[in-house]
Design a protein around this motif. Structure first.
Motif, PDB file in Angstrom:
ATOM      1  N   ALA A  21      19.995 -12.517 -16.763  1.00 46.71           N
ATOM      2  CA  ALA A  21      20.329 -11.484 -15.802  1.00 46.71           C
ATOM      3  C   ALA A  21      19.187 -10.395 -15.750  1.00 46.71           C
ATOM      4  N   ASP A  22      18.734 -10.070 -16.990  1.00 47.84           N
ATOM      5  CA  ASP A  22      17.629  -8.921 -17.006  1.00 47.84           C
ATOM      6  C   ASP A  22      16.283  -9.423 -16.967  1.00 47.84           C
ATOM      7  N   THR A  23      16.120 -10.889 -16.479  1.00 49.14           N
ATOM      8  CA  THR A  23      14.591 -11.275 -16.533  1.00 49.14           C
ATOM      9  C   THR A  23      14.324 -11.800 -14.642  1.00 49.14           C
ATOM     10  N   LEU A  24      13.405 -11.572 -14.476  1.00 45.65           N
ATOM     11  CA  LEU A  24      12.670 -11.930 -12.953  1.00 45.65           C
ATOM     12  C   LEU A  24      11.681 -13.270 -13.082  1.00 45.65           C
ATOM     13  N   VAL A  25      12.019 -14.133 -12.606  1.00 42.36           N
ATOM     14  CA  VAL A  25      10.851 -15.457 -12.760  1.00 42.36           C
ATOM     15  C   VAL A  25      10.548 -15.603 -11.313  1.00 42.36           C
ATOM     16  N   VAL A  26       9.054 -15.389 -11.065  1.00 43.38           N
ATOM     17  CA  VAL A  26       8.593 -15.637  -9.860  1.00 43.38           C
ATOM     18  C   VAL A  26       7.667 -16.803  -9.816  1.00 43.38           C
ATOM     19  N   ALA A  27       7.478 -17.601  -8.725  1.00 38.27           N
ATOM     20  CA  ALA A  27       6.285 -18.360  -8.566  1.00 38.27           C
ATOM     21  C   ALA A  27       5.408 -17.989  -7.555  1.00 38.27           C
ATOM     22  N   ASN A  28       4.143 -18.201  -7.562  1.00 37.75           N
ATOM     23  CA  ASN A  28       3.494 -17.761  -6.713  1.00 37.75           C
ATOM     24  C   ASN A  28       2.149 -18.256  -7.140  1.00 37.75           C
ATOM     25  N   ARG A  29       1.049 -18.062  -6.152  1.00 36.02           N
ATOM     26  CA  ARG A  29      -0.368 -18.609  -6.450  1.00 36.02           C
ATOM     27  C   ARG A  29      -0.993 -17.530  -6.909  1.00 36.02           C
ATOM     28  N   ILE A  30      -1.410 -17.423  -8.191  1.00 31.60           N
ATOM     29  CA  ILE A  30      -2.195 -16.422  -8.867  1.00 31.60           C
ATOM     30  C   ILE A  30      -3.513 -16.618  -9.051  1.00 31.60           C
ATOM     31  N   ASP A  31      -4.163 -17.835  -8.691  1.00 30.29           N
ATOM     32  CA  ASP A  31      -5.361 -18.256  -9.070  1.00 30.29           C
ATOM     33  C   ASP A  31      -6.528 -17.424  -8.264  1.00 30.29           C
ATOM     34  N   ASP A  32      -6.038 -16.480  -7.435  1.00 28.67           N
ATOM     35  CA  ASP A  32      -6.990 -15.553  -6.825  1.00 28.67           C
ATOM     36  C   ASP A  32      -7.175 -14.322  -7.674  1.00 28.67           C
ATOM     37  N   ILE A  33      -6.474 -14.100  -8.941  1.00 27.02           N
ATOM     38  CA  ILE A  33      -6.877 -13.316  -9.856  1.00 27.02           C
ATOM     39  C   ILE A  33      -8.253 -13.231 -10.731  1.00 27.02           C
ATOM     40  N   VAL A  34      -9.215 -12.489 -10.286  1.00 27.37           N
ATOM     41  CA  VAL A  34     -10.299 -12.361 -11.116  1.00 27.37           C
ATOM     42  C   VAL A  34     -10.749 -11.485 -12.212  1.00 27.37           C
ATOM     43  N   SER A  35      -9.883 -10.448 -11.831  1.00 23.69           N
ATOM     44  CA  SER A  35      -9.922  -9.443 -12.958  1.00 23.69           C
ATOM     45  C   SER A  35      -8.504  -8.767 -12.959  1.00 23.69           C
ATOM     46  N   LEU A  36      -8.131  -7.781 -13.722  1.00 25.37           N
ATOM     47  CA  LEU A  36      -7.127  -7.222 -13.933  1.00 25.37           C
ATOM     48  C   LEU A  36      -7.338  -5.448 -13.925  1.00 25.37           C
ATOM     49  N   ASP A  37      -8.853  -5.266 -13.856  1.00 28.49           N
ATOM     50  CA  ASP A  37      -9.208  -4.024 -13.855  1.00 28.49           C
ATOM     51  C   ASP A  37      -9.051  -3.462 -12.366  1.00 28.49           C
ATOM     52  N   PRO A  38      -8.109  -2.587 -12.141  1.00 24.26           N
ATOM     53  CA  PRO A  38      -7.706  -1.794 -10.886  1.00 24.26           C
ATOM     54  C   PRO A  38      -8.987  -1.322 -10.166  1.00 24.26           C
ATOM     55  N   ALA A  39     -10.164  -1.009 -10.837  1.00 27.53           N
ATOM     56  CA  ALA A  39     -11.492  -0.645 -10.417  1.00 27.53           C
ATOM     57  C   ALA A  39     -12.033  -1.844  -9.650  1.00 27.53           C
ATOM     58  N   GLU A  40     -11.388  -2.943  -9.930  1.00 25.92           N
ATOM     59  CA  GLU A  40     -12.070  -4.150  -9.390  1.00 25.92           C
ATOM     60  C   GLU A  40     -11.189  -4.786  -8.266  1.00 25.92           C
ATOM     61  N   ILE A  41      -9.691  -5.007  -8.823  1.00 25.36           N
ATOM     62  CA  ILE A  41      -8.689  -5.783  -8.201  1.00 25.36           C
ATOM     63  C   ILE A  41      -8.832  -5.552  -6.634  1.00 25.36           C
ATOM     64  N   PHE A  42      -8.974  -6.711  -5.723  1.00 21.34           N
ATOM     65  CA  PHE A  42      -9.078  -6.387  -4.429  1.00 21.34           C
ATOM     66  C   PHE A  42      -8.277  -7.717  -3.739  1.00 21.34           C
ATOM     67  N   GLU A  43      -7.581  -8.697  -4.439  1.00 20.34           N
ATOM     68  CA  GLU A  43      -7.121 -10.078  -3.949  1.00 20.34           C
ATOM     69  C   GLU A  43      -5.427  -9.516  -4.002  1.00 20.34           C
ATOM     70  N   PHE A  44      -4.536 -10.235  -3.277  1.00 19.88           N
ATOM     71  CA  PHE A  44      -3.251 -10.361  -3.163  1.00 19.88           C
ATOM     72  C   PHE A  44      -2.631 -10.431  -4.528  1.00 19.88           C
ATOM     73  N   MET A  94      15.159  -5.191 -14.490  1.00 19.31           N
ATOM     74  CA  MET A  94      14.503  -6.230 -15.040  1.00 19.31           C
ATOM     75  C   MET A  94      13.599  -6.006 -16.154  1.00 19.31           C
ATOM     76  N   LYS A  95      14.003  -6.608 -17.283  1.00 20.01           N
ATOM     77  CA  LYS A  95      13.345  -6.052 -18.521  1.00 20.01           C
ATOM     78  C   LYS A  95      12.039  -6.807 -19.025  1.00 20.01           C
ATOM     79  N   ARG A  96      12.180  -8.125 -18.020  1.00 20.97           N
ATOM     80  CA  ARG A  96      10.719  -8.921 -18.251  1.00 20.97           C
ATOM     81  C   ARG A  96      10.452  -9.422 -16.807  1.00 20.97           C
ATOM     82  N   VAL A  97       9.189  -9.724 -16.254  1.00 25.24           N
ATOM     83  CA  VAL A  97       8.897 -10.370 -15.174  1.00 25.24           C
ATOM     84  C   VAL A  97       8.149 -11.477 -15.578  1.00 25.24           C
ATOM     85  N   PHE A  98       8.288 -12.774 -15.387  1.00 28.80           N
ATOM     86  CA  PHE A  98       7.507 -13.993 -15.581  1.00 28.80           C
ATOM     87  C   PHE A  98       6.742 -14.393 -14.347  1.00 28.80           C
ATOM     88  N   MET A  99       5.647 -14.527 -14.167  1.00 35.15           N
ATOM     89  CA  MET A  99       4.989 -14.729 -12.898  1.00 35.15           C
ATOM     90  C   MET A  99       4.494 -16.160 -13.429  1.00 35.15           C
TER      91      MET A  99
END
Lengths: 535, 340
Positions: free
Chosen positions: A32-55, A238-243
């Motif tokens: 109940a306190d966990t959210l599990v989401v399915a998505n296409r996340i292969d567009d992530i090339v960086s987690l630096d907010p100065a570089e993030i530019f994809e969905f 939601m204490k945890r989010v699993f993508m």
């Protein structure tokens, strides 16, 4: 026992060794306190907010980082609201912005959020000069002057000076984009290597103050977010989010129906139709910022004829596409600003009229049609649209062949002005009308050598000195209503005279378990919010 | 005896062959990667980047250098054990491969085990009953295996065994809540969970792997059973088989010991090749089952012009082929006295 019977006995024995493994397995719904989401996340090339530019990266940053100016996820159309900046003032000349920071906010590390962090974050975004840096550098910031132009005058006050007067809404909207994320300076600098301001480290880690911190990221597999119990808006439910990276729509649907995930974000029209009306799942729709269009390269004489351009606009079967193979995934829209943006234009002057198109082609001296190539990437919905266009074009003698390639192949040709017709999508970069006006209706130097590859007007070799001036004027207009009116006028002209045929705007359809509420995908102006979700 | 000049010469020769194979492999992959009309710099900076940022990225990636210099730099890095950094994941390629290869290894191994324990007996039964119904059944099963699209088979498998019956775990290697619970030692979850003594995770991993392994294994079964059948038919027509039967040896022994024993050498090659093919990673299976393996990694790299990832993956695949070839050579010597 004869040989045959013995042979089968051996095979049966072999089978019995392997089979027990597949027997019996029970599954439960997600906690109940966990959210599990399915998505296409292969567009992530960086987690630096100065570089993030994809969905997918933007979705992550929206929940891990805060910005000075932000949105209310439930009322996105209301426009920007205070975020880490509690309030702000603009000087009389419209060039100096003074932000008062919200007090008592802490980063995940426990460090307090101060104006120094805000100055550092915006400075590093300019200095690192990654793709989205233009969102800030368009205000005249450069690596050399940014430390002067953006600075903390005390722990709680940030002062930012632009090179000239811009519409206040434009500046603040830009600060709400991912690149305006405020990074924990101490943590980033603890991981600095070779003067990179923590860039290499932040590509795979997080240092924010958002509702969640990043617990782990496996590229092309998953990421896990852990709730920030000290979040300034209050800890999320939601204490945890699993993508989970699930590339295939049918697989996402199975997982959703089984209850192994709570949200499926890439369901195809078929799968959406399949789950609609079924017991434990629901579908929610949200208008997103992506525009589907095709454009005609003005370096090609035939395509540069105004009557030919107009003919193309009358050829497209807008409603037919939206109602058949794109079922519910797009709505007909014919202006370059997405609906819900300031200055949106709802007029749809064109509908399919083959006779009129034929007459226009005849007037242009192209009554017999011509041959043309449509450059399109090999994504299913684009190919379907391309094939629809190809069929209709054939009715007036235009023989179109499809040049299909990967996104990068097709874009390479487009950026080098080597296309004839380009069919593709454009998504806004920040929640301000200038984002699309700047690319569709602004082309200060049409020379090939100018290499203004970021501008779609340049890519199509469309020389528009007058419209360029109008776009420049609109971005400096302080009055919100006047500004909106200016964009409406530019779009109306653009609809008539441009070599762009804007056809559709994206509707995102999300499949959710029935017990999930408050899952906002961010409409055209923002990204997804996890901290609002309840189950 | 072991260190005789002849032996040393053969070791050196083998090593030289391997080195040349690898360099040739890298060279061809590198050239293909560079002539592909995909721009790696554009992959990194994205569609909307300005020309200035794009050119900076090209320079940072060394793409402004002549091709032979780029290749030289790459090779010298490889010799230092540095496979470069992946554009897609922003991590060292070696680290990525260590992460994705065990997933493929696990899947391919179990699929091959399926292939052997079902495929070999089926091939033998088919050969012994040539032209009769067991042969036809095996033929039809094999034909299905060859011709059924793996994508479709995977989805139907998921629908039936996961969606409707609930017998197996869903896509992915584990239920997401079990992710990162057991320490990552070998990267093979079935082994790591046993090392940690966590049987719940072992069971969960098993329930997740069984279906994709069975789907992939079906193709192995089809291939191995067809090959076994044809090898066996050849052996069964030999005179020594007739002699054995005349001497009164039981039919079971004639078939399973004498005939099958003699097809072991070619069969090992067939199995090794089929295993090597599975170790390259099956992109479609990995996509349907959201299985983060090598095939998926290399394909994603290829489509984004992430050449470091592609080259790194190619090295591993090359290594697998060379390794399995050596292994099957060794096995020949074990099973066939004539080869010693």
């Amino acid at each position: 026992m004869n040989a045959l019977a013995k042979s089968f006995a051996v095979a049966a024995l072999a089978a019995s060794v392997a089979l027990p493994a597949s027997i019996g397995q029970s599954f439960a719904a997600t906690p109940a306190d966990t959210l599990v989401v399915a998505n296409r996340i292969d567009d992530i090339v960086s987690l630096d907010p100065a570089e993030i530019f994809e969905f997918a990266g933007g979705d992550l940053a929206n929940n891990v980082y805060d910005t000075l100016v932000t949105f209310d996820p439930a009322k996105l159309t209301d426009g920007y609201k205070p975020g880490l900046a509690e309030s702000w003032t603009v000087s009389a000349d419209g060039k100096t912005y003074t932000f008062k920071m919200r007090s008592g906010v802490k980063f995940h590390s426990g460090n307090p959020v101060t104006a120094n962090d805000a100055a550092f974050s915006l400075q590093r975004a300019v200095i690192l000069n990654k793709t989205p840096s233009f969102i800030l550098t368009q205000f005249g910031f450069t690596a050399d002057n940014v430390k002067e132009k953006i600075k903390a005058t005390d722990d709680m006050t940030l002062v930012m000076e632009t090179d000239k007067k811009y519409a206040t809404s434009f500046v603040l909207n830009c600060l709400s984009a991912t690149i305006g994320s405020i990074v924990d300076m101490k943590t980033a600098m603890e991981h600095e290597a070779d003067g990179d301001m923590g860039y290499e480290w932040l590509k795979t880690h997080s240092a924010g103050s958002g509702a969640y911190s990043l617990r782990g990221w496996k590229p092309n597999e998953n990421y896990v977010l852990e709730v920030n119990e000290n979040y300034w808006r209050g800890a999320a439910d939601m204490k945890r989010v699993f993508m989970r990276h699930i590339p295939e729509s049918a697989t996402q649907r199975l997982l959703l129906e089984k209850g192994d995930i709570d949200v499926a974000r890439n369901l195809s029209p078929d799968d959406i139709a399949g789950i609609s009306g079924s017991g434990d799942v629901k579908v929610e729709e949200d208008l997103r910022g992506r525009i589907m269009y095709f454009s005609l390269n003005q370096d090609i004489p035939t395509l540069a004829k105004p009557k030919v351009q107009e003919a193309f606009k009358y050829l497209v079967d807008y409603e037919g596409m939206a109602n058949t193979f794109l079922r519910g995934q797009y709505t007909v829209h014919q202006a370059f600003l997405p609906l819900t943006y300031l200055g949106e234009l709802k007029d749809k002057p064109y509908s399919q009229n083959i006779e009129k198109a034929k007459a226009l082609l005849a007037e242009a001296g192209e009554a017999d049609g011509f041959e043309v190539k449509i450059f399109v990437r090999n994504a299913q919905e684009r190919l379907e649209i391309a094939q629809s266009l190809q069929n209709i074009f054939a009715k007036v003698g235009i023989k179109a062949t499809l040049e299909v390639g990967t996104g990068k192949q097709i874009l390479g040709a487009y950026r080098a002005r080597k296309h004839e017709i380009y069919l593709g999508a454009w998504g806004p970069d920040y929640p301000d009308p200038h984002t699309n006006a700047d690319t569709f209706a602004h082309n200060p130097d049409n020379a090939f050598e100018a290499k203004n590859t970021g501008k779609l007007a340049w890519r199509n070799a469309w020389d528009i000195p007058a419209m360029t001036k109008e776009t420049e004027a609109a971005v400096q207009e302080s009055d919100r209503d006047t500004r909106a009116e200016m964009y409406r006028k530019i779009q109306a002209d653009h609809q008539k005279t441009s070599p762009f045929v804007v056809m559709l705007q994206k509707i995102e359809q999300t499949g959710l378990r029935k017990n999930v509420t408050g899952f906002y995908t961010g409409s055209a102006v923002s990204s997804v919010y996890y901290w609002t979700v309840k189950k | 005896m072991l260190l005789s000049p002849r032996f040393l010469r053969s070791v050196l020769k083998t090593m030289a062959t391997i080195a040349v194979t690898f360099i040739g492999l890298l060279f061809i992959t590198f050239i293909i990667g560079r002539v592909m009309p995909i721009d790696p710099a554009l992959s990194v900076v994205g569609d909307k980047a300005s020309e200035e940022i794009y050119q900076a990225a090209r320079k940072a990636m060394g793409l402004d250098q002549p091709l032979y210099i780029q290749f030289f730099y790459y090779i010298s890095d490889v010799f230092r054990g540095d496979l470069g950094t992946s554009l897609l994941t922003a991590r060292p390629v070696a680290e990525d491969i260590i992460r994705v290869f065990p997933a493929t290894l696990e899947l391919a191994t179990i699929a091959t085990i399926f292939g052997i324990i079902f495929g070999v007996p089926m091939g033998v039964v088919a050969a012994v009953n040539k032209g009769r119904w067991p042969d036809q059944v095996v033929r039809v099963l094999g034909l299905f295996g060859y011709s059924m699209p793996v994508f479709w088979l995977g989805l139907i498998g998921l629908l039936v065994f996961y969606g409707v019956l609930g017998w197996v775990g869903g896509p992915g290697r584990l239920d997401i809540f079990f992710e990162d619970v057991v320490p990552n030692i070998t990267g093979v979850i079935l082994i790591d969970s046993l090392i940690a003594g966590d049987f719940e995770i072992f069971g969960n991993a098993l329930s997740h792997i069984i279906l994709p392994a069975a789907v992939l294994g079906y193709y192995s079964i089809a291939y191995i059973s067809r090959m076994t059948r044809s090898f066996m038919l050849e052996q069964l027509s030999q005179e020594y088989i007739t002699t054995a039967r005349v001497k009164g040896i039981s039919e079971f022994q004639v078939i399973w010991r004498h005939a099958l024993g003699n097809v072991m050498v070619p069969l090992i090659t067939v199995i090794a090749l089929s295993y090597a093919q599975l170790l390259e990673g099956s992109v479609l299976t990995e996509t349907v089952f959201a299985w983060p393996g090598l095939g998926f990694y290399i394909t994603a790299g290829l489509l984004s012009a992430d050449m470091n990832a592609v080259l790194g993956g190619t090295l591993v695949v090359g290594g697998v082929f060379v390794g399995l070839n050596l292994l099957s050579d060794l096995l020949y010597r074990l099973v066939d006295p004539r080869a010693r």
